[in-house]
Design a protein around this motif. Structure first.
Motif, PDB file in Angstrom:
ATOM      1  N   CYS A  79      61.215  71.439  69.707  1.00 32.03           N
ATOM      2  CA  CYS A  79      60.132  72.081  70.454  1.00 32.03           C
ATOM      3  C   CYS A  79      58.791  71.745  69.816  1.00 32.03           C
ATOM      4  O   CYS A  79      58.618  71.859  68.601  1.00 32.03           O
ATOM      5  CB  CYS A  79      60.342  73.580  70.479  1.00 32.03           C
ATOM      6  SG  CYS A  79      59.120  74.472  71.450  1.00 32.03           S
ATOM      7  N   CYS A  93      56.138  74.215  76.477  1.00 25.01           N
ATOM      8  CA  CYS A  93      57.570  74.080  76.217  1.00 25.01           C
ATOM      9  C   CYS A  93      57.983  72.618  76.173  1.00 25.01           C
ATOM     10  O   CYS A  93      59.075  72.262  76.590  1.00 25.01           O
ATOM     11  CB  CYS A  93      58.377  74.824  77.275  1.00 25.01           C
ATOM     12  SG  CYS A  93      57.895  74.425  78.978  1.00 25.01           S
ATOM     13  N   ARG A 144      64.796  77.860  81.431  1.00 27.25           N
ATOM     14  CA  ARG A 144      64.364  79.249  81.451  1.00 27.25           C
ATOM     15  C   ARG A 144      64.957  80.015  82.628  1.00 27.25           C
ATOM     16  O   ARG A 144      65.158  79.466  83.708  1.00 27.25           O
ATOM     17  CB  ARG A 144      62.834  79.314  81.548  1.00 27.25           C
ATOM     18  CG  ARG A 144      62.109  78.768  80.328  1.00 27.25           C
ATOM     19  CD  ARG A 144      60.637  78.554  80.615  1.00 27.25           C
ATOM     20  NE  ARG A 144      59.843  78.413  79.388  1.00 27.25           N
ATOM     21  CZ  ARG A 144      58.564  78.110  79.369  1.00 27.25           C
ATOM     22  NH1 ARG A 144      57.903  77.905  80.510  1.00 27.25           N
ATOM     23  NH2 ARG A 144      57.916  78.008  78.227  1.00 27.25           N
ATOM     24  N   ASN A 174      63.993  78.422  76.001  1.00 28.46           N
ATOM     25  CA  ASN A 174      62.645  77.922  76.271  1.00 28.46           C
ATOM     26  C   ASN A 174      62.633  76.650  77.106  1.00 28.46           C
ATOM     27  O   ASN A 174      61.670  76.419  77.833  1.00 28.46           O
ATOM     28  CB  ASN A 174      61.908  77.682  74.946  1.00 28.46           C
ATOM     29  CG  ASN A 174      60.418  77.534  75.123  1.00 28.46           C
ATOM     30  OD1 ASN A 174      59.867  77.805  76.190  1.00 28.46           O
ATOM     31  ND2 ASN A 174      59.742  77.088  74.087  1.00 28.46           N
ATOM     32  N   TYR A 175      63.653  75.821  77.006  1.00 32.56           N
ATOM     33  CA  TYR A 175      63.671  74.596  77.814  1.00 32.56           C
ATOM     34  C   TYR A 175      64.219  74.899  79.198  1.00 32.56           C
ATOM     35  O   TYR A 175      63.583  74.602  80.205  1.00 32.56           O
ATOM     36  CB  TYR A 175      64.513  73.518  77.117  1.00 32.56           C
ATOM     37  CG  TYR A 175      64.392  72.158  77.758  1.00 32.56           C
ATOM     38  CD1 TYR A 175      63.480  71.225  77.265  1.00 32.56           C
ATOM     39  CD2 TYR A 175      65.163  71.799  78.853  1.00 32.56           C
ATOM     40  CE1 TYR A 175      63.346  69.976  77.849  1.00 32.56           C
ATOM     41  CE2 TYR A 175      65.037  70.555  79.447  1.00 32.56           C
ATOM     42  CZ  TYR A 175      64.131  69.646  78.939  1.00 32.56           C
ATOM     43  OH  TYR A 175      64.001  68.419  79.537  1.00 32.56           O
TER      44      TYR A 175
END
Length: 527
Positions: free
Chosen positions: A313, A219, A430, A427-428
């Motif tokens: 990402c 990530c 979470r 995703n960063y």
């Protein structure tokens, strides 16, 4: 009815799949061991991969005390997951190979005393130089030949099959051993919008029974000019960041990416390279020219004006996760299958933090050499391995296990991966509930691809890309769900603290059903 094209049959003792530095080093190492080597790449060896476009650093301190001191200085940041002995073995081999390059004519700069500066490689020069060395070693290179699946014989992996991207001709290589040096799973919008096959090494390895590790550390995000995908980050070391109203973000002594990420969730963020003095400005433009191309096209003065930035990402290209290595020879635990570079997990070298730049560059050199030698030795021990019956292992995108349905498309699968893997608030930053919701969609997409998606010829490249990215996303998020803490680049907003109980690796295996296994590390210390 259109007749299927004849398959081009080839044989080698070692097949290397990939086109970046790890693949080149692996091919040379295997050839130097005295075996016949074929290298196939989805692009053009010499311009493929993340190294070719620009300069790249190397982590290459001199052996002895300077090397041990460098490892010790980095160790606390690895969050207890890196192995200092593994790092020293890596760097010792890298030091030897960089000077080996110099002996063969690579033009490293030198100071007035003749001491070489090997901590930097000029990407285009380096990769063109490596291509020449690979060819000189007698390796047969097949450009624009993406591998789509591995082949298994009676004793283990016995080659791979793919397609000639330019002609659509299928090919198959029987080999005594295979080195996977492809597979960095870049989730960036630009990569997902193209036909480039990413994450392919992971999928092929998993179909053969290999295990992945460190996928929760897939990530990594990079600062980039918006809307560009240019993710080289060095110039941002001299940048200040601002909100739309002109207020400066406080990044002093903090995680710059976290500060920018939190601000981006609230609104636009701008940058200016206002900390770079005039001499440094010239050096940055000379050393990192492609970093300035998006700004120059928009007629922006990056040192005097503010311009919008975003976070992109980078998946495992600058992350950590990949195929678990079962030994110090690049072996994966699957007979005849070896891994190197981005295809292999780098936890033991970089821990829970990105190896972007120097560590990853050095890892490509060391792991490529280990895997090439290991594959050659395996092939020599199993000389008759390439004969007999072989089984093609590719599933999703090639051989569905139910009826083919047109509505199950690669484009739809790629769109879903983009929606679930790119946003910062998924995703960063979470959380368990968000990960579970994403996995519900990704699991359903995988099931549909596995049951109903099939493509032939050049179209199979995109189908396998969709399958590889979907599978990689599921391994990453299942591992992230299991690690109920924050460590390194893995950030759980619902578990913000680092837990000493999680000084372990999480191994992911399986395709239709993903299994996660925690294994305590035998080195390091609690962070």
């Amino acid at each position: 009815m259109q007749q299927p094209q004849a398959v081009r049959e080839m044989t080698a003792e070692v097949l290397v799949i990939g086109g970046g530095p790890a693949a080149a080093w692996a091919a040379m190492a295997a050839a130097e061991a005295g075996v016949r080597v074929i290298l196939v790449d989805k692009g053009y060896v010499g311009t493929s991969g993340a190294t070719a476009p620009a300069n790249t650093g190397t982590w290459s301190p001199p052996p002895g005390e300077p090397m041990r001191a460098s490892i010790a200085a980095r160790q606390p940041r690895t969050c207890g997951l890196a192995d200092p002995e593994w790092a020293e073995a890596t760097l010792e081999l890298v030091w030897q190979k960089l000077h080996w390059l110099a002996e063969r004519g690579y033009p490293f700069p030198a100071d007035d005393t003749g001491k070489l500066y090997v901590a930097n490689l000029r990407g285009p020069d380096y990769m063109h130089f490596m291509r020449r060395l690979v060819l000189r070693a007698g390796v047969r290179i097949f450009d624009q030949h993406p591998a789509l699946e591995l082949l298994r014989g009676e004793a283990g992996i016995a080659g791979a099959a793919g397609v000639n991207r330019q002609t659509g001709e299928p090919w198959r290589v029987r080999a005594g051993a295979v080195v996977l040096a492809t597979g960095g799973c870049a989730f960036g919008e630009r990569m997902l919008g193209a036909a480039a096959l990413t994450g392919d090494g992971y999928l092929m390895a998993a179909e053969a029974g290999a295990v992945l590790s460190g996928m929760e550390f897939s990530c990594q995000y990079a600062t980039a000019p918006a809307p560009s995908a240019m993710n080289k980050g060095l110039p941002f070391s001299w940048a200040s960041f601002y909100r739309e109203d002109g207020t400066r973000l406080d990044t002093e002594g903090k995680d710059r990416y976290r500060v920018i990420g939190e601000a981006l969730l609230q609104g636009p963020v701008y940058a200016r390279y206002d900390k770079a003095w005039p001499e440094l400005q010239g050096w940055l433009r000379q050393g990192q020219p492609n970093c300035f191309l998006p700004l120059d096209r928009d007629r922006v003065d990056p040192f005097g004006e503010r311009w919008p930035v975003t976070l992109r990402c980078e998946g495992t290209v600058r992350g950590v996760g990949g195929i678990r290595l079962a030994g110090d020879d690049g072996a994966t635990g699957v007979p005849g299958l070896f891994a190197a570079g981005d295809a292999a997990s780098r936890e033991r070298l970089t821990g829970a933090i990105s190896g972007g730049g120097g560590p990853n560059s050095s890892w490509a050199i060391a792991s490529g050499n280990w895997a090439g030698r290991g594959a050659a030795a395996y092939a020599q021990r199993n000389a008759g391995h390439v004969t007999g019956q072989i089984e093609a292992l590719g599933g999703a995108g090639l051989r569905p296990n139910a009826d083919v349905r047109r509505e199950v498309s690669a484009d739809e699968a790629l769109r879903l991966v983009r929606e679930e893997m790119l946003p910062l608030d998924r995703n960063y930053f979470r959380t368990g509930p968000v990960l579970e919701r994403s996995l519900e969609r990704l699991d359903a997409s995988w099931a549909a691809l596995r049951r109903h998606c099939r493509a032939d010829g050049a179209a199979a490249v995109k189908a396998r890309e969709a399958a590889a990215l979907t599978a990689s996303s599921r391994w990453a998020y299942r591992s992230a769900l299991a690690r109920t803490e924050s460590r390194g680049m893995h950030r759980r907003s619902d578990h913000p603290e680092t837990d000493p109980a999680f000084v372990c690796t999480f191994e992911a295996s399986g395709l239709d059903e993903v299994r996660i296994t925690a294994r305590p590390v035998a080195w390091g210390a609690a962070a």
